[in-house]
Write a protein that holds these residues in place. Structure first.
Motif, short mmCIF file in Angstrom:
data_model
loop_
_atom_site.label_atom_id
_atom_site.label_comp_id
_atom_site.label_asym_id
_atom_site.label_seq_id
_atom_site.Cartn_x
_atom_site.Cartn_y
_atom_site.Cartn_z
N ILE A 85 0.84 -1.20 0.00
CA ILE A 85 0.00 0.00 0.00
C ILE A 85 0.88 1.25 0.00
CG2 ILE A 85 -1.80 1.30 1.24
CD1 ILE A 85 -2.52 -1.35 2.66
N VAL A 86 0.50 2.23 -0.81
CA VAL A 86 1.13 3.55 -0.75
C VAL A 86 0.08 4.54 -0.25
CG1 VAL A 86 0.65 4.02 -3.21
CG2 VAL A 86 2.39 5.34 -2.01
N VAL A 87 0.46 5.34 0.72
CA VAL A 87 -0.45 6.30 1.34
C VAL A 87 0.12 7.70 1.16
CG1 VAL A 87 -1.66 6.97 3.46
CG2 VAL A 87 -1.01 4.59 3.11
N VAL A 88 -0.67 8.60 0.59
CA VAL A 88 -0.28 10.01 0.51
C VAL A 88 -1.12 10.75 1.55
CG1 VAL A 88 -0.01 12.04 -0.95
CG2 VAL A 88 0.17 9.76 -1.95
N ILE A 139 3.75 8.76 2.06
CA ILE A 139 4.35 9.95 1.46
C ILE A 139 3.81 11.19 2.16
CG2 ILE A 139 4.45 11.36 -0.65
CD1 ILE A 139 4.27 8.70 -2.22
N ASP A 140 4.70 12.10 2.52
CA ASP A 140 4.36 13.40 3.11
C ASP A 140 4.10 13.34 4.60
OD1 ASP A 140 4.42 16.06 2.40
OD2 ASP A 140 2.27 16.25 2.16
N LEU A 141 4.59 12.30 5.27
CA LEU A 141 4.54 12.20 6.72
C LEU A 141 5.86 11.62 7.20
CD1 LEU A 141 1.12 10.72 7.99
CD2 LEU A 141 2.05 12.98 8.43
N ASN A 142 6.14 11.80 8.49
CA ASN A 142 7.26 11.07 9.10
C ASN A 142 6.68 10.14 10.14
OD1 ASN A 142 9.78 10.17 9.66
ND2 ASN A 142 10.58 12.08 10.47
N SER A 143 7.29 8.99 10.31
CA SER A 143 6.77 7.99 11.22
C SER A 143 7.89 7.04 11.62
CB SER A 143 5.63 7.20 10.56
OG SER A 143 5.27 6.07 11.33
N GLN A 144 7.77 6.47 12.83
CA GLN A 144 8.73 5.47 13.29
C GLN A 144 8.17 4.07 13.13
OE1 GLN A 144 11.85 6.46 14.18
NE2 GLN A 144 11.09 8.49 13.61
N SER A 145 6.95 3.94 12.58
CA SER A 145 6.31 2.63 12.47
C SER A 145 6.12 2.19 11.02
CB SER A 145 4.95 2.64 13.17
OG SER A 145 4.08 3.60 12.60
N SER A 146 6.61 2.99 10.06
CA SER A 146 6.43 2.66 8.65
C SER A 146 7.51 3.33 7.82
CB SER A 146 5.04 3.12 8.19
OG SER A 146 4.85 2.86 6.83
N SER A 147 7.69 2.83 6.61
CA SER A 147 8.58 3.51 5.67
C SER A 147 7.91 4.79 5.19
CB SER A 147 8.88 2.61 4.48
OG SER A 147 9.78 1.58 4.84
N VAL A 148 8.67 5.87 5.13
CA VAL A 148 8.11 7.16 4.75
C VAL A 148 9.05 7.89 3.78
CG1 VAL A 148 6.71 7.53 6.82
CG2 VAL A 148 9.11 8.21 6.84
N VAL A 149 8.45 8.70 2.92
CA VAL A 149 9.21 9.54 2.00
C VAL A 149 8.61 10.94 2.08
CG1 VAL A 149 9.97 9.91 -0.38
CG2 VAL A 149 9.58 7.58 0.45
N PHE A 150 9.43 11.94 2.34
CA PHE A 150 8.91 13.30 2.47
C PHE A 150 9.97 14.31 2.05
CE2 PHE A 150 10.67 11.87 6.51
CZ PHE A 150 11.51 12.91 6.90
#
Length: 336
Positions: free
Chosen positions: A123-126, A148-159
């Motif tokens: 799943i990709v989440v924006v 995408i567009d968030l930071n998190s310690q429980s998932s891969s993120v790109v921002f």
């Protein structure tokens, strides 16, 4: 009809290697994979989807969620550009995208339940809203996911580098001689809004520039209307700013509209700088100086990160920050 055996005969690789390359297994070199995929394209090979699903135990489908409060949906320029780049990255490996309907919540079914039912591989989440429970559920689940567009310690993120972008914006305005720099902020619950406001405050302090309380006005959810209303408030101040850093291009466009409505000019009376570099920014009058988000790179990195999780059959937690760039155009000028 072209078969996998035909691809093997043309390339000189074994049927097993060809199958692994087509299905993006990690133990095939990039050089080998490139040669096989080139042959696949040239010979117009079309794998049988049912057979491929049985063989690989994959659905070859990726779920897509866009969480935003304005109701713009796929017309939103940031979403549109990022997902197009993401699609180009994953479609090379023959993945299809399944977009979640915004009506799901009305049926009391979560995005996670929906995608599990549909059997997606990842799943990709924006999503920019740090408080959105649906996005949090997806990030905390075991299914491969990239946000995408968030930071998190429980998932891969790109921002994007929002803090660095704010620094570029404030320093550029200061280099033009501006000292009274106001900020039209994004909504306080959005990651981008929080980061860009934090960057504005930090760099104003670093440059020893005063930030009166009424120099920071919320533009709500990055809409043109939000920028327009925020600028109207700034124009009512006794001590007017000479420059405005808007947390999004739509906010900046709304601010320019409010300024021009009052008979003032950009950049002669006020300098304006935005953030995003949407396609309209370089075609409007005046052409908007802004901070460019590399939407193509955001989508590409998100695609690579999600495919890595799918291929390795494990959830990976990784944060990728994409650099931004100052785009100097016509909406800012030097002050005496």
């Amino acid at each position: 009809m072209v078969t996998i055996y035909d691809i093997a005969k043309k390339t000189g690789f074994s049927v097993t290697t060809v199958s692994k390359a087509i299905n993006n297994y990690p133990d095939v070199s990039e050089k080998t994979k490139k040669a096989i995929l080139q042959a696949v394209d040239e010979m117009k090979y079309l794998p049988n989807s049912s057979a491929r699903t049985l063989t690989t135990k994959k659905s070859w489908t990726i779920g897509v969620v866009f969480v935003e409060p304005l109701g713009i949906g796929m017309k939103h320029p940031f979403f549109n550009e990022v997902i197009e780049s993401f699609k180009q990255c994953v479609e090379v490996f023959e993945y299809d995208l399944l977009f979640a309907s915004r009506n799901l919540q009305n049926r009391h079914k979560s995005y996670l339940e929906h995608f599990r039912y549909r059997g997606v591989d990842g799943i990709v989440v924006v999503c920019s809203d740090v408080e959105d429970s649906q996005a949090q559920e997806l990030m905390n689940a075991s299914i491969p996911c990239v946000v995408i567009d968030l930071n998190s310690q429980s998932s891969s993120v790109v921002f994007s580098d929002n803090l660095g972008g704010s620094k570029l914006a404030v320093e550029y305005l200061h280099s033009l001689g501006h000292k009274r720099i106001a900020h039209i902020a994004g909504h306080e619950t959005t990651f981008a809004g929080q980061q860009r406001l934090e960057g504005y405050r930090a760099n104003m302090k670093e440059l020893s520039l005063e930030v009166p309380e009424d120099y920071i006005v919320s533009g709500e959810y990055f809409s043109q209307e939000g920028g327009y209303e925020a600028m109207k408030k700034l124009l009512q101040l006794k001590d007017l700013p000479t420059a405005i850093y808007a947390a999004g291009d739509s906010l900046a466009i709304g601010a320019i509209e409010a300024i021009q409505e009052k008979g003032w000019s950009v950049p002669n009376d006020f300098s304006i700088i935005g953030f995003d570099d949407i396609s309209l920014a370089k075609h409007m009058s005046p052409r908007l100086t802004t901070i460019r988000q590399q939407t193509d790179l955001i989508g590409q990195r998100a695609g690579e990160l999600l495919l890595k999780q799918i291929n390795e059959k494990r959830k990976i937690i990784e944060q990728i920050q994409i650099p931004v760039k100052l785009m100097i155009r016509d909406s800012c000028k030097n002050v005496d």
